[in-house]
Motif scaffolding. Structure first.
Motif, PDB file in Angstrom:
ATOM      1  N   THR A   7       0.824  -1.210   0.000  1.00  0.00           N
ATOM      2  CA  THR A   7       0.000   0.000   0.000  1.00  0.00           C
ATOM      3  C   THR A   7       0.855   1.256   0.000  1.00  0.00           C
ATOM      4  O   THR A   7       0.609   2.196  -0.757  1.00  0.00           O
ATOM      5  CB  THR A   7      -0.946   0.000   1.229  1.00  0.00           C
ATOM      6  OG1 THR A   7      -1.773  -1.155   1.164  1.00  0.00           O
ATOM      7  CG2 THR A   7      -1.810   1.238   1.254  1.00  0.00           C
ATOM      8  N   ASN A   8       1.894   1.275   0.844  1.00  0.00           N
ATOM      9  CA  ASN A   8       2.769   2.453   0.904  1.00  0.00           C
ATOM     10  C   ASN A   8       3.536   2.636  -0.398  1.00  0.00           C
ATOM     11  O   ASN A   8       3.672   3.758  -0.896  1.00  0.00           O
ATOM     12  CB  ASN A   8       3.753   2.341   2.074  1.00  0.00           C
ATOM     13  CG  ASN A   8       3.072   2.528   3.403  1.00  0.00           C
ATOM     14  OD1 ASN A   8       1.997   3.117   3.484  1.00  0.00           O
ATOM     15  ND2 ASN A   8       3.679   2.025   4.451  1.00  0.00           N
TER      16      ASN A   8
ATOM     17  N   GLY B 260       1.184   3.871  -3.002  1.00  0.00           N
ATOM     18  CA  GLY B 260       0.815   5.246  -2.687  1.00  0.00           C
ATOM     19  C   GLY B 260       1.857   6.236  -3.180  1.00  0.00           C
ATOM     20  O   GLY B 260       1.538   7.310  -3.673  1.00  0.00           O
TER      21      GLY B 260
ATOM     22  N   ASN C 276       1.337   8.784  -6.370  1.00  0.00           N
ATOM     23  CA  ASN C 276       1.191  10.077  -5.702  1.00  0.00           C
ATOM     24  C   ASN C 276       0.910  11.162  -6.726  1.00  0.00           C
ATOM     25  O   ASN C 276       1.496  11.184  -7.795  1.00  0.00           O
ATOM     26  CB  ASN C 276       2.476  10.383  -4.924  1.00  0.00           C
ATOM     27  CG  ASN C 276       2.378  11.665  -4.140  1.00  0.00           C
ATOM     28  OD1 ASN C 276       2.184  12.730  -4.694  1.00  0.00           O
ATOM     29  ND2 ASN C 276       2.513  11.536  -2.835  1.00  0.00           N
TER      30      ASN C 276
ATOM     31  N   GLY D 104      -4.437   5.217  -8.271  1.00  0.00           N
ATOM     32  CA  GLY D 104      -3.588   5.094  -7.090  1.00  0.00           C
ATOM     33  C   GLY D 104      -4.387   5.191  -5.805  1.00  0.00           C
ATOM     34  O   GLY D 104      -4.149   4.442  -4.852  1.00  0.00           O
ATOM     35  N   SER D 105      -5.349   6.108  -5.773  1.00  0.00           N
ATOM     36  CA  SER D 105      -6.203   6.262  -4.594  1.00  0.00           C
ATOM     37  C   SER D 105      -7.038   5.009  -4.352  1.00  0.00           C
ATOM     38  O   SER D 105      -7.194   4.567  -3.212  1.00  0.00           O
ATOM     39  CB  SER D 105      -7.120   7.469  -4.750  1.00  0.00           C
ATOM     40  OG  SER D 105      -6.378   8.654  -4.814  1.00  0.00           O
TER      41      SER D 105
ATOM     42  N   SER E 193      -4.734   2.252  -3.076  1.00  0.00           N
ATOM     43  CA  SER E 193      -4.403   2.540  -1.679  1.00  0.00           C
ATOM     44  C   SER E 193      -5.581   2.201  -0.769  1.00  0.00           C
ATOM     45  O   SER E 193      -5.414   1.599   0.295  1.00  0.00           O
ATOM     46  CB  SER E 193      -4.012   4.008  -1.530  1.00  0.00           C
ATOM     47  OG  SER E 193      -3.727   4.310  -0.198  1.00  0.00           O
TER      48      SER E 193
ATOM     49  N   GLN F 196      -5.603  -0.536   2.246  1.00  0.00           N
ATOM     50  CA  GLN F 196      -5.993  -0.187   3.614  1.00  0.00           C
ATOM     51  C   GLN F 196      -7.213  -0.990   4.052  1.00  0.00           C
ATOM     52  O   GLN F 196      -7.315  -1.406   5.207  1.00  0.00           O
ATOM     53  CB  GLN F 196      -6.258   1.314   3.717  1.00  0.00           C
ATOM     54  CG  GLN F 196      -5.001   2.134   3.587  1.00  0.00           C
ATOM     55  CD  GLN F 196      -5.286   3.630   3.508  1.00  0.00           C
ATOM     56  OE1 GLN F 196      -6.405   4.056   3.266  1.00  0.00           O
ATOM     57  NE2 GLN F 196      -4.258   4.431   3.702  1.00  0.00           N
TER      58      GLN F 196
ATOM     59  N   ALA G 202      -9.395   5.259   5.913  1.00  0.00           N
ATOM     60  CA  ALA G 202      -9.223   5.040   4.476  1.00  0.00           C
ATOM     61  C   ALA G 202     -10.378   5.644   3.689  1.00  0.00           C
ATOM     62  O   ALA G 202     -10.167   6.275   2.644  1.00  0.00           O
ATOM     63  CB  ALA G 202      -9.110   3.542   4.186  1.00  0.00           C
TER      64      ALA G 202
END
Length: 182
Positions: A5-6, A9, A13, A27-28, A31, A35, A63
């Motif tokens: 996830t990180n 992200g 970004n 991406g959102s 992510s 989460q 999230a």
């Protein structure tokens, strides 16, 4: 899930891919799914300690708030509101981290006391870094370089905490595995 996830992200970004709204939304969504997966995992772990369910709920709420804020932030007229509301998402995430780390500590006390207290220490360091980052904001208004350095120190601290958290999570799993095999 946390690492994936990180990583995604960062890759998706908005600052990295600012030319493509589609990639930013993708991406959102990725992510959010990561989460969500972590929240479900913590909720499943509630059979070992009920506070894991609290942590999972806080992560899930966080999230959802952050995802809605990111979508709202795409509209210039809602960007300021999205920024303010995203602070609520950050608070929910902190609550999730607190419950997760303290629950790890509680269940590890029976297996490995020093490892249990490492979780409490991680929470303490998380709060210290967050305080440094919050202090950096008004300092940046007065002295940009000093505030920037404080922000960098706090951010680097959070990065180190993330790595230590993953290592401690692995060590915790090994401690449980060892206690089951004895």
């Amino acid at each position: 899930l946390v690492i994936l996830t990180n990583l995604l992200g960062v890759v998706f970004n908005e600052g990295v891919i600012s030319q493509s709204i589609v990639l930013s939304i993708l991406g959102s969504v990725i992510s959010l799914l990561g989460q969500f997966g972590y929240a479900v995992l913590l909720t499943v772990m509630a059979r070992y300690a009920s506070d894991y369910a609290k942590a999972g709920k806080f992560y899930l709420y966080s999230a959802m708030v952050v995802f809605v804020c990111e979508l709202a932030g795409l509209s210039a007229s809602l960007a300021t509101l999205a920024t303010v509301v995203s602070l609520a998402g950050s608070v929910l995430s902190l609550c999730g981290q607190y419950h997760e780390m303290m629950t790890h500590k509680t269940i590890l006390l029976e297996v490995n006391e020093s490892l249990a207290y490492r979780w409490a220490g991680l929470w303490t360091w998380t709060m210290r870094c967050l305080i440094v980052m919050m202090i950096s904001i008004p300092v940046m208004i007065l002295a940009v370089a000093v505030g920037g350095m404080l922000s960098l120190v706090g951010s680097m601290g959070m990065l180190v905490i993330s790595v230590v958290k993953i290592v401690t999570l692995y060590q915790s799993a090994m401690a449980f595995k060892k206690s089951v095999n004895q």
